[in-house]
Every structure is written in structure tokens, then in C-alpha cells.
Design an enzyme around this catalytic site. Structure first.
Site, short mmCIF file in Angstrom:
data_model
loop_
_atom_site.label_atom_id
_atom_site.label_comp_id
_atom_site.label_asym_id
_atom_site.label_seq_id
_atom_site.Cartn_x
_atom_site.Cartn_y
_atom_site.Cartn_z
N HIS A 14 -0.91 -5.74 10.60
CA HIS A 14 -0.63 -5.53 12.02
C HIS A 14 0.69 -4.78 12.15
O HIS A 14 1.61 -5.00 11.37
CB HIS A 14 -0.53 -6.87 12.76
N ASP A 72 -8.67 -10.01 14.56
CA ASP A 72 -10.06 -9.56 14.33
C ASP A 72 -10.70 -10.20 13.11
O ASP A 72 -11.91 -10.01 12.89
CB ASP A 72 -10.06 -8.03 14.16
C1 SDX Z 1 -5.62 -4.87 16.69
O1 SDX Z 1 -1.23 -3.29 18.28
C2 SDX Z 1 -1.87 -4.35 18.61
O2 SDX Z 1 -1.29 -5.24 19.18
C3 SDX Z 1 -3.34 -4.35 18.27
C4 SDX Z 1 -4.08 -5.65 18.52
C5 SDX Z 1 -4.19 -5.96 19.99
O3 SDX Z 1 -4.39 -7.15 20.32
O4 SDX Z 1 -4.16 -5.00 20.81
O5 SDX Z 1 -3.42 -6.71 17.86
C6 SDX Z 1 -5.52 -5.57 18.00
O6 SDX Z 1 -5.82 -3.68 16.67
C7 SDX Z 1 -5.38 -5.65 15.43
C8 SDX Z 1 -5.40 -4.74 14.14
C9 SDX Z 1 -6.86 -4.50 13.77
N1 SDX Z 1 -6.95 -3.50 12.70
C10 SDX Z 1 -7.33 -3.82 11.45
O7 SDX Z 1 -7.52 -4.97 11.06
C11 SDX Z 1 -7.53 -2.62 10.52
C12 SDX Z 1 -6.85 -2.89 9.17
N2 SDX Z 1 -5.41 -2.91 9.39
C13 SDX Z 1 -4.71 -1.65 9.13
O8 SDX Z 1 -5.42 -0.50 9.48
C14 SDX Z 1 -3.25 -1.71 9.59
O9 SDX Z 1 -2.74 -2.90 9.15
C15 SDX Z 1 -2.92 -1.54 11.05
C16 SDX Z 1 -3.52 -0.31 11.63
C17 SDX Z 1 -3.39 -2.73 11.83
C18 SDX Z 1 -1.40 -1.44 11.15
O10 SDX Z 1 -1.03 -0.28 10.51
P1 SDX Z 1 0.52 0.19 10.44
O11 SDX Z 1 1.39 -0.72 11.23
O12 SDX Z 1 0.58 1.66 10.76
O13 SDX Z 1 0.90 -0.09 8.97
P2 SDX Z 1 0.71 0.97 7.80
O14 SDX Z 1 -0.63 1.62 7.90
O15 SDX Z 1 1.93 1.83 7.75
O16 SDX Z 1 0.68 -0.01 6.52
C19 SDX Z 1 1.86 -0.40 5.87
C20 SDX Z 1 1.43 -0.59 4.42
C21 SDX Z 1 0.73 0.64 3.84
O17 SDX Z 1 0.93 0.61 2.44
P3 SDX Z 1 2.15 1.52 1.79
O18 SDX Z 1 1.99 2.93 2.34
O19 SDX Z 1 3.41 0.84 2.25
O20 SDX Z 1 1.90 1.44 0.30
O21 SDX Z 1 0.47 -1.65 4.35
C22 SDX Z 1 -0.78 -1.12 3.88
C23 SDX Z 1 -0.73 0.38 4.09
O22 SDX Z 1 -1.56 1.04 3.15
N3 SDX Z 1 -1.82 -1.75 4.68
C24 SDX Z 1 -2.98 -2.20 4.20
C25 SDX Z 1 -3.63 -2.76 5.30
N4 SDX Z 1 -2.89 -2.64 6.40
C26 SDX Z 1 -1.75 -2.01 6.01
N5 SDX Z 1 -3.51 -2.17 2.96
C27 SDX Z 1 -4.74 -2.72 2.82
N6 SDX Z 1 -5.43 -3.28 3.82
C28 SDX Z 1 -4.92 -3.33 5.08
N7 SDX Z 1 -5.59 -3.88 6.05
#
Ligand code: SDX
Length: 438
Positions: A314, A372
Site C-alpha cells: 500500500h 483487497d
Molecule cells: C487500494 O491509495 C489507497 O488508499 C488505495 C486503497 C483505497 O482504499 O482507496 O487503499 C485501495 O488500492 C489498495 C491497494 C490495492 N492494490 C494491490 O493490492 C495491488 C498490489 N499492490 C501493489 O501494486 C502496490 O503495493 C501498490 C500499488 C498498492 C502501492 O504501490 P507503491 O506505493 O507505488 O509502491 P511501489 O510500487 O513503489 O513498491 C515499493 C516496492 C517495490 O519494490 P522495489 O522497487 O523497492 O524493489 O515494493 C514492491 C515494489 O516492487 N511491491 C511489491 C508489491 N507492492 C509493492 N512487490 C510484490 N508484490 C506487491 N504487491
């Protein structure tokens, strides 16, 4: 708009190391949470923009609605912890709280519920509007289309500068979104629409419209109605997330509320946002068995593999999403109430969570289950098809979008949102006529 925005007695000094110039930037404090550096004069004073793609360090607005402490895993609606609201309130009470800032007393709640109930029916022409979609359309595509079309049917609540128009449009949106969603489902499965029943409560009515048929009586399970109510509460608002920011940005141009909510639905659909609940179920089906978890966790950690653990991570929560905890508890309650003792997807999800939260990759990046991760398992147990999961998220979030939209419209400092950019394309160059191009 509110008296929480206080200019603190200190500033931040920005020094340009090229010229030695120093700029004093005011610091603003809110009622709780990080202070902000007020950069509204930065470009005028320095000729520089700030740069923050994804808005990881940017406050886009001042708000009094929802507060999140990502490190502590705290979520407050108008100051009340989500855990308390989910247990002690129903969705109508929480909707009133989000819209008006205070929990309703008995009289206020009864009137609000009455007014919402008597706006649940759709203009009959809207019901005809569905006929233009293919039966196999994704329900979110139908939601975008039908909600976006509402301004073509309700001409008497479009003037955003008229408080009465805003109230009518707000009530219509909150009242009709379950009907619109249920009709999208019925249309997809080829069943006739079930009209709202004013004798039913909000969540009860929604489930009735989803699952009743004209052929026989349908009794909504109180357990499922309570579970649906709790799910709507948990998803109702969440600060300036992508879809809420989309609603605010669309609204900042003066667009009508129905168009703004349609924009929010479109943004919510993405798998990185509200589409994640559908993606979690698809992921669990793809993993299939506990024996495959290690392989998929490895894929999720591989920077060259686009696979991510859906329902994990998140932007704000660097701790457990408090909604995920309530959702997991609700999941167990619903499955138990339904006598589902061996839901393999729940077993798989719990094993996946156990492995992931102990894995260094996830621990270092503070990746925990989010709202989720478990919601889809409950939806499946209730009988909701996977393609409808994000639609339910949209039904819940509509009141949050509406509350945030009203707050934005009523903010005297509000102006059209118009970000700038860091341009890295070609500087000005002379035109080349067709005959001279290589
Ligand atoms: C919702 O914003 C809100 O409040 C949203 C929400 C709401 O109520 O409105 O809470 C609802 O959207 C919840 C989130 C649902 N999405 C998912 O579950 C999809 C999977 N999660 C990821 O796509 C991700 O965690 C996000 C999109 C939720 C957040 O992404 P960020 O904040 O841009 O973080 P990032 O992509 O920069 O990740 C940081 C690191 C990265 O690795 P490095 O580059 O540091 O090596 O963490 C890794 C990412 O690759 N990472 C994950 C991961 N989420 C982040 N690696 C594997 N699996 C994951 N799920």
C-alpha cells in the site's frame, strides 16, 4: 473551509546552492499528522517547480474527512476509528458521518435513511440505457457508462454552485449506485432487473436487487446483509487515493457530479487500485495450491517478473491495513455462518499471508495485506461473481467520493487542478518540409 489549517510559527529555508539565494517557505500544520511546506509561491519566487510523480510526498488539498496513519495502521473517518464504526454502525450512519461530519442522532438517521431510500429508483430511461451494452461487458464498463450518462437524465441537479443541487445530486448518487450496480449484474446474467424495495435497508435492498428474481420471493440473510454493510463501511473513504483524487481533479474544472463519479469509477477499476480485489481471487485461483506458494512468492520478488502479490502492499500503510484485519475477521464469521468450513481459497490466502509477512523482501518493504486481500473471499461466499468485486468497491466508495467532492466544491480556496511537468522532450527546432525529411 475549516479552522484546522494553521500557519505555524516556523518556516523551511530553501537555499539555491548555485546562486546562494535563500527562500523562506511557510510551514502549515493540521489537527493531526505531518505538517506541510506551503509551496504555492515557490514557482513565482524561484522559477522552480517541485517534482513528485505519483504524489508520494505531496498534499493535494486540505481535508477534514479521513485520516490515515500508515505507520501505525490507523484509519479514522471524521476522527472515529474504522474498527469502532465497522462494529457499531451501519452504512447509512457512516455515510451521514462522512457527508456531514458528525454521527447522526436517531431522528437525523431516520430522516437520512428515508431520503436515501426514496431516491433508489432509476429513471426508466436509464434502465433502457443498459440495452446498448453487450451482455458479456465487464460490469465496471457498464458502471462507467451508466453513471457517466446520469447527467443526461437528471438535469435538475447539475449546478454545482447551487447547494440544493449538490445535495440532490449527492443523495441521488448514494441512493442509486446500488441499483445501478445490481442492474449491471442482472444485465450480464440475462435476468430481469429487480426494482428497489423501500421496505428494505440499504445493504438488504442491494442484496435483494442482486439475487431476487420475479419468479419467487427472496429472503435476504441478515448475516449477509450485515456482512455487506460492514464491507461498505470499510471501503467508504480513504483520504486522497487515486480514484478520490480523480474525482477531485475532474470536479475542480466544474464538471457535474455524475461525470466526476464516473471518472472515479474508471480510476478505481485499475488492478493497482480497486481492481485488486478481483485480481486477488484470480491470483489465488492461479496459485491453486499451497504447494505453489513458494514459486509465486519468488515471482513476486523478482524485479524482472511483472507478477505482484495482489492484495499486498500500500502507498500509505507500512503496517497492517486496519481494514484487512476487520475483513479477515468478517471472512471467518461469514464462512462460519454459511457453514462453509473448508474454503480452500481462505486456507490458501492465510498460508500466503503467513509466508509473505515473514519473508525479508516483504518485511523490508513493509508490504502487508491490504483491504483487497480478503474481501474477495467474502464476496465469493456471498455469491458475488469475481467480475462484480470492483463494482462493490465502487458502490461503497461512492459516498466517500461524494463527500470529498462536496468538500472540494465548498473550499473557498479551490481552483482548477493544473499540475506542471519536467519537460525532457526536444527544445524548439525548425520545421522540416516533407520533401526534405529523410
Ligand atoms: C487500494 O491509495 C489507497 O488508499 C488505495 C486503497 C483505497 O482504499 O482507496 O487503499 C485501495 O488500492 C489498495 C491497494 C490495492 N492494490 C494491490 O493490492 C495491488 C498490489 N499492490 C501493489 O501494486 C502496490 O503495493 C501498490 C500499488 C498498492 C502501492 O504501490 P507503491 O506505493 O507505488 O509502491 P511501489 O510500487 O513503489 O513498491 C515499493 C516496492 C517495490 O519494490 P522495489 O522497487 O523497492 O524493489 O515494493 C514492491 C515494489 O516492487 N511491491 C511489491 C508489491 N507492492 C509493492 N512487490 C510484490 N508484490 C506487491 N504487491
Amino acid at each position: 473551509m475549516n479552522d484546522h489549517n494553521t500557519t505555524t510559527n516556523h518556516t523551511m529555508t530553501l537555499t539555491n546552492n548555485e546562486t546562494g539565494e535563500a527562500f523562506e517557505l511557510p510551514v502549515l500544520g493540521g489537527s493531526v499528522g505531518p505538517k506541510v511546506i506551503d509551496v504555492r509561491r515557490l514557482y513565482g519566487d524561484t522559477g522552480y517547480f517541485t517534482y513528485d510523480p505519483g504524489f508520494t510526498s505531496t498534499a493535494s488539498c486540505e481535508s477534514t474527512i479521513t485520516y490515515i496513519d500508515g505507520d501505525e495502521g490507523i484509519l479514522l473517518y471524521r476522527g472515529y476509528p474504522i474498527e469502532d464504526l465497522a462494529v457499531h454502525c451501519d452504512h447509512m450512519e457512516v455515510s451521514y458521518l462522512l457527508l456531514f461530519g458528525e454521527l447522526p442522532n436517531a431522528e437525523q438517521k431516520a430522516k437520512f435513511e428515508h431520503d436515501i431510500t426514496y431516491h433508489t429508483m432509476l429513471h426508466e430511461q436509464v434502465n433502457q440505457f443498459y440495452r446498448g451494452f453487450r451482455r458479456d461487458s465487464h460490469p465496471m464498463a457498464i458502471m462507467c457508462g451508466v453513471v457517466g450518462a446520469l447527467s443526461a437524465f437528471y438535469h435538475d441537479s447539475l449546478d454545482i454552485n447551487d447547494p440544493w443541487h449538490r445535495t440532490v445530486a449527492s443523495y441521488r448518487m448514494i441512493a442509486k449506485i446500488p441499483t445501478i450496480a445490481a442492474h449491471a449484474y442482472k444485465y450480464a446474467i440475462g435476468q430481469p432487473f429487480i426494482y428497489p424495495d423501500n421496505g428494505l435497508k440499504y445493504s438488504e435492498n442491494f442484496l435483494h436487487m442482486l439475487f431476487a428474481t420475479p419468479a419467487e420471493d427472496y429472503e435476504v440473510s441478515p448475516t449477509l446483509a450485515r456482512a455487506m454493510d460492514r464491507i461498505l463501511i470499510l471501503h467508504a473513504d480513504h483520504e486522497q487515493n487515486a480514484s478520490t483524487s480523480t474525482v477531485r481533479l475532474a470536479g475542480s474544472s466544474g464538471a457535474n457530479p455524475f461525470a466526476c463519479i464516473a471518472a472515479g469509477i474508471a480510476s478505481l477499476w485499475g488492478p493497482a487500485h480497486g481492481g485488486a480485489n478481483e485480481a486477488v481471487l484470480n491470483m489465488l485461483h492461479e496459485i491453486g495450491d499451497k504447494s505453489n506458494i513458494t514459486e509465486y512468492v519468488k515471482k513476486a520478488k523478482d524485479p524482472d517478473d511483472p507478477f505482484r502479490l495482489m492484495g499486498f502492499g500500500h502507498r500509505v500503510y507500512k503496517n497492517f491495513d486496519p481494514r484487512a484485519r476487520v475483513m479477515q475477521q468478517t471472512c471467518h464469521e461469514v464462512l462460519e455462518e454459511l457453514g462453509i468450513t473448508d474454503e480452500p481459497l481462505l486456507e490458501l490466502a492465510m498460508e500466503l499471508e503467513k509466508i509473505a509477512v515473514e519473508d525479508d523482501y516483504f518485511v523490508e518493504r513493509k508490504l502487508y495485506p491490504n483491504v483487497d486481500f480478503y474481501s474477495g473471499i467474502i464476496f465469493k461466499a456471498i455469491g458475488i461473481p469475481t467480475t462484480m468485486f470492483t463494482v462493490l468497491f465502487a458502490v461503497a466508495r461512492t459516498v466517500g467520493w461524494i463527500a470529498q467532492w462536496n468538500e472540494m466544491v465548498e473550499d473557498p480556496s479551490q481552483k482548477i487542478g493544473r499540475p506542471r511537468q519536467l519537460f525532457t522532450g526536444p527544445p524548439r527546432r525548425d520545421f522540416v518540409t516533407l520533401d526534405k525529411r529523410g
